[in-house]
Design a protein around this motif. Structure first.
Motif, short mmCIF file in Angstrom:
data_model
loop_
_atom_site.label_atom_id
_atom_site.label_comp_id
_atom_site.label_asym_id
_atom_site.label_seq_id
_atom_site.Cartn_x
_atom_site.Cartn_y
_atom_site.Cartn_z
N LEU A 159 0.80 -10.05 6.28
CA LEU A 159 0.85 -9.56 4.85
C LEU A 159 2.01 -10.19 4.12
N GLU A 160 3.00 -10.45 4.52
CA GLU A 160 4.01 -11.03 3.76
C GLU A 160 3.66 -12.49 3.26
N ALA A 161 2.98 -13.29 4.23
CA ALA A 161 2.94 -14.55 3.81
C ALA A 161 1.29 -14.53 2.51
N TYR A 162 0.56 -13.58 2.68
CA TYR A 162 -0.33 -13.62 1.67
C TYR A 162 0.43 -13.41 0.55
N GLY A 205 1.77 -14.88 -4.48
CA GLY A 205 2.72 -14.95 -5.56
C GLY A 205 3.48 -13.83 -6.00
N THR A 206 2.73 -12.62 -5.80
CA THR A 206 3.48 -11.41 -6.34
C THR A 206 4.61 -10.98 -5.55
N ASN A 207 4.88 -11.33 -4.50
CA ASN A 207 5.98 -11.01 -3.45
C ASN A 207 6.33 -9.42 -3.54
N VAL A 208 5.40 -8.78 -3.42
CA VAL A 208 5.60 -7.08 -3.45
C VAL A 208 6.60 -6.88 -2.45
N PRO A 209 7.79 -6.00 -2.84
CA PRO A 209 8.77 -5.75 -1.79
C PRO A 209 8.03 -4.85 -0.79
#
Length: 346
Positions: free
Chosen positions: A146-149, A166-170
């Protein structure tokens, strides 16, 4: 060397179960959640999170992403998130798309807490959700996927989460045992401990997390969120009476799931081993007026070493929930203009 515990006053956030109070409809509970978020925003709470539960007649938060989309449109600045998404119930790719969409809709306001529990009973888990009972074993890998996506670093060539990449949701690791503490420390992620209903390992888990934290690209030092219950009222007598009703309802709901219990049956259960075990889930509960709540939460912050307290307001109606939120804000002297300092915030 032991990581020092937080010494400044913790940020306050709200955990909303979207409770369906007795005699209410699901529609009413969702309307109440909107009101709760709007009031929390006005008062200066840092964020509000929504839980994922299935097949629970008293809880309407089965779909946190949908709720966040709705409540985001009714609020302006408070951070919104899942507390959490039970990741083994879902494909990491789909969650990346959902929360990437939310981030595009409400930039810099979205959080994603991740848990590995089912959030439901075995029947619902296996037959309705069609979840593999061993799916929880894949949780660490699913978190990384999930982190990678979300970082636009897809683990599958030619596959991109759109929206999401590219959103890098925390991301936050949720837990109530040493497993979550260990994983959050290893991955360098913020850790939220569910002490509002699973108090047993609070001190052990948070201490382990702080002592073993490995800095990551997204977080350079440990960050602890600890859950705690609050029942607030304008007088101590009102708060005590309200909390007694909360305990009564908790036993009635958990023991009588799917069947009706008389008040007399519930009273008998309160004194039983089963009843006491259920009530112990509320071990960490601040009950009273501003003074009692402030004193309790100050002590709780010291015990937990929390940088942020995730509040579960324990009440029996819309009115008493909003009153509790107001009493707590006064107790902690919240300032709507000061909500910085938490991961993901500005």
């Amino acid at each position: 060397m032991t990581e020092a515990k937080s010494t400044s006053r913790a940020h306050l956030s709200v955990l909303d179960f979207c409770t369906i109070y007795e005699g209410e409809t699901e529609t009413a509970s969702i309307e109440h959640s909107v009101q709760l978020a709007q009031r929390a925003e006005e008062l200066g709470y840092s964020r509000i999170w929504y839980t994922e539960h299935h097949n629970m007649p008293s809880i309407s938060s089965s779909s946190p992403a949908v709720l966040i989309a709705h409540i985001g449109a009714k609020t302006n600045s408070i951070r919104l998130g899942a507390g959490g998404i039970m990741l083994p119930n879902h494909s990491p790719y789909v969650i990346a798309e959902q929360f990437g969409t939310l981030e595009e809709m409400y930039p810099d306001r979205i959080d994603l807490g991740l848990g590995r529990a089912p959030g439901t009973d075995a029947q619902t888990l296996g037959r309705a959700l069609r979840r593999d009972f061993n799916a929880a074993e894949r949780f660490p890998g699913d978190v990384r996927e999930l982190e990678a996506y979300l970082a636009d670093n897809s683990p599958i060539p030619g596959v991109q989460a759109v929206p999401g990449a590219g959103t890098n949701v925390p991301l936050y690791i949720l837990g109530s045992s040493m497993f979550g503490a260990s994983l959050a420390a290893k991955y360098g992620m913020p850790y939220a401990f569910a002490s509002h209903f699973a108090p047993t390992h609070l001190e052990q888990a948070t201490q382990y997390y702080r002592e073993n934290f490995q800095p990551s690209a997204t977080l350079d030092k440990p960050y602890v969120i600890a859950g705690v219950n609050v029942t607030g009222a304008n007088t101590k007598e009102e708060a005590d009476a309200l909390y007694e009703k909360v305990c009564f309802n908790r036993i009635k709901t958990m023991v009588g799931r799917g069947r009706m219990l008389t008040d007399n049956q519930v009273e008998q259960l309160i004194g039983s081993a089963q009843g006491q075990q259920i009530l112990d889930m509320l071990r960490y509960s601040a009950v009273g007026t501003e003074t009692e709540i402030r004193e309790y939460l100050t002590d709780f912050q010291e015990i937990s070493g929390a940088d942020e307290l995730m509040i579960s307001v324990q009440a029996t109606s819309r009115e008493t929930t909003l009153t509790g939120l107001d009493v707590l804000a006064r107790a902690w002297e919240l300032d709507p203009a000061i909500v910085a300092g938490r991961p993901g915030g500005n």
